[in-house]
Motif scaffolding. Structure first.
Motif, PDB file in Angstrom:
ATOM      1  N   GLY A  82      31.568 -52.793 -27.210  1.00 26.78           N
ATOM      2  CA  GLY A  82      31.372 -51.357 -27.076  1.00 26.78           C
ATOM      3  C   GLY A  82      31.935 -50.605 -28.273  1.00 26.78           C
ATOM      4  N   GLY A  84      32.169 -47.429 -28.813  1.00 33.45           N
ATOM      5  CA  GLY A  84      32.989 -46.281 -28.448  1.00 33.45           C
ATOM      6  C   GLY A  84      34.420 -46.661 -28.136  1.00 33.45           C
ATOM      7  N   HIS A 175      30.406 -36.006 -18.457  1.00 33.10           N
ATOM      8  CA  HIS A 175      29.310 -36.969 -18.360  1.00 33.10           C
ATOM      9  C   HIS A 175      28.137 -36.427 -17.544  1.00 33.10           C
ATOM     10  CE1 HIS A 175      31.778 -39.953 -20.309  1.00 33.10           C
ATOM     11  NE2 HIS A 175      32.744 -39.712 -19.461  1.00 33.10           N
ATOM     12  N   LEU A 207      29.405 -44.095 -17.250  1.00 35.92           N
ATOM     13  CA  LEU A 207      27.974 -44.331 -17.402  1.00 35.92           C
ATOM     14  C   LEU A 207      27.233 -44.056 -16.101  1.00 35.92           C
ATOM     15  CD1 LEU A 207      28.066 -47.629 -19.509  1.00 35.92           C
ATOM     16  CD2 LEU A 207      28.056 -45.253 -20.309  1.00 35.92           C
ATOM     17  N   PHE A 263      24.126 -46.519 -23.318  1.00 31.15           N
ATOM     18  CA  PHE A 263      24.916 -46.425 -24.542  1.00 31.15           C
ATOM     19  C   PHE A 263      24.159 -47.156 -25.652  1.00 31.15           C
ATOM     20  CE2 PHE A 263      26.379 -49.896 -21.931  1.00 31.15           C
ATOM     21  CZ  PHE A 263      26.518 -50.982 -22.789  1.00 31.15           C
ATOM     22  N   ASP A 264      24.538 -46.868 -26.894  1.00 28.95           N
ATOM     23  CA  ASP A 264      23.713 -47.306 -28.014  1.00 28.95           C
ATOM     24  C   ASP A 264      23.662 -48.815 -28.196  1.00 28.95           C
ATOM     25  OD1 ASP A 264      22.614 -44.913 -28.938  1.00 28.95           O
ATOM     26  OD2 ASP A 264      24.464 -44.364 -29.948  1.00 28.95           O
ATOM     27  N   SER A 285      19.224 -42.956 -25.825  1.00 29.71           N
ATOM     28  CA  SER A 285      20.513 -43.541 -25.435  1.00 29.71           C
ATOM     29  C   SER A 285      21.627 -42.560 -25.745  1.00 29.71           C
ATOM     30  CB  SER A 285      20.740 -44.894 -26.123  1.00 29.71           C
ATOM     31  OG  SER A 285      20.821 -44.752 -27.516  1.00 29.71           O
ATOM     32  N   GLU A 287      25.990 -41.816 -27.010  1.00 25.36           N
ATOM     33  CA  GLU A 287      27.255 -42.078 -27.684  1.00 25.36           C
ATOM     34  C   GLU A 287      27.194 -41.910 -29.192  1.00 25.36           C
ATOM     35  OE1 GLU A 287      29.291 -45.559 -26.264  1.00 25.36           O
ATOM     36  OE2 GLU A 287      29.208 -44.861 -24.188  1.00 25.36           O
ATOM     37  N   ASP A 289      26.399 -44.028 -31.730  1.00 23.95           N
ATOM     38  CA  ASP A 289      26.863 -45.124 -32.572  1.00 23.95           C
ATOM     39  C   ASP A 289      26.039 -45.187 -33.859  1.00 23.95           C
ATOM     40  OD1 ASP A 289      28.306 -45.588 -30.311  1.00 23.95           O
ATOM     41  OD2 ASP A 289      27.596 -47.634 -29.988  1.00 23.95           O
TER      42      ASP A 289
END
Length: 367
Positions: A82, A84, A175, A207, A263-264, A285, A287, A289
């Motif tokens: 991850g 993040g 979120h 998430l 997430f990416d 997606s 975050e 990244d």
């Protein structure tokens, strides 16, 4: 993690929408009137425009604090997969250098047993503070009990406050609001007629909450939109399994127009599944990244909701400083910004925020 070969899709890359391939925020006047689905997309388009604008309002603490020098901090990541959580821990280390703290980073390896053992070891090693990067406190209750008994404060990054296991402070984004933003983009992009594949990683509460926001907004604001399939996966096995899961879903539901990855890093493997299925759909997606923003630049992804995970590290250090000195902990909601091909930063890497958060914190700390 990288996509192993570029998508070779014509015209609009992965984009397939019922209103052509233009950005919804740049749609011509009058294009968001109610359509055959009965959905007025004007509110969604306005929300997308606001979400794409620079986020320059400081949402952090305003009361100065003097961090005591010489503290030892352990930052534990959810794992190395991850982006993040890794960057969140590195942010702790960067801020720690400014205030004179010794910060150690432990790889949680995506394993709750490793997380719990790392918390326990930090207490045994007499750490002064602990930061959990995207680790659900409910999964490390034994370690948290030891930390509490030893008087070691614990700050959690990215996870929203949940019932059950308690920690001393949280640093996170909104979120639910992020999920609403992603849903608004899908509504505007599809002209209110999206057919969605929603990918879910149920082990991470943040998430889950973002996906809750997506569901709620689609249901409330888009009668012509449908989540036609949901696919659950695990971060620990997504490299091997997620591409095939996405391919299968696309083959089973040819009507799918949009895929929302949580997430990416998961978006990387969702993109592989899209490629294997030889389909044109809009991949979205979260975050921000480097891989996700690179896909935006290449036309291999349609939208990305970005945050600044390193910022969470600085905020965690600020909260620990307040806990160490007995000052009131001030909540800090991390900013989010929506990126598409027309506003993605030209420079490589992740979004670094639209204001100098390091300078803001340094000023608060008298540095």
């Amino acid at each position: 993690m990288k996509i192993f070969s570029p998508l070779r899709l014509a015209a609009c890359g992965l984009l397939l929408t019922l209103a052509a391939c233009s950005d919804p925020a740049a749609a011509p006047a009058g294009s968001t009137a109610p359509n055959d689905s009965g959905t007025d997309t004007s509110a969604a388009t306005a929300a997308v425009t606001a979400a794409k604008a620079p986020q320059t309002t400081w949402t952090g603490p305003t009361t100065p604090v003097t961090p005591p020098a010489g503290r030892r901090i352990v930052a534990i990541t959810c794992g190395s997969q991850g982006y993040g959580c890794v960057q969140g821990a590195r942010g702790v280390a960067a801020a720690g250098q400014v205030v004179g703290w010794d910060v150690s980073i432990v790889d949680g390896k995506g394993d709750p047993s490793v997380w719990n053992a790392a918390v326990t070891q930090a207490v045994t090693d007499r750490a002064d503070g602990i930061v959990l990067a995207a680790i659900n406190p409910a999964l490390v209750q034994d370690g948290l009990a030891k930390a509490k008994a030893a008087g070691v404060p614990v700050v959690v990054q990215f996870i929203p406050e949940l019932p059950g296991a308690k920690v001393d402070a949280h640093v996170t984004t909104d979120h639910l609001a992020g999920g609403k933003t992603l849903a608004d983009w899908v509504i505007a992009d599809s002209g209110g007629q999206a057919k969605v594949l929603l990918l879910e990683e149920p082990a991470f509460p943040e998430l889950v909450r973002r996906n809750d926001g997506i569901r709620a907004q689609l249901q409330a604001s888009c009668p012509g939109c449908t989540i036609v399939s949901t696919t659950k996966f695990s971060i620990g096995t997504m490299v091997q399994q997620l591409p095939g899961l996405v391919t299968t879903a696309l083959q089973s539901h040819p009507e799918i127009t949009h895929i929302l990855a949580p997430f990416d890093s998961s978006g990387t493997f969702a993109a592989q599944g899209i490629r294997q299925a030889a389909r044109k759909v809009a991949l979205v997606s979260g975050e921000g990244d480097p891989d996700g923003l690179t896909r935006l630049r290449k036309g291999e992804q349609a939208a990305d909701l970005a945050t600044v995970p390193a910022w969470a590290g600085w905020a965690a250090v600020d909260q620990l400083a307040r806990l160490f000195t007995g000052a009131a902990v001030q909540p800090h909601v991390l900013p989010q910004r929506l990126f598409t091909a027309d506003n993605v930063p030209a420079e490589q890497g992740s979004w670094r925020g639209d204001l100098d958060y390091a300078a803001q914190f340094s000023k608060l700390w008298g540095k």
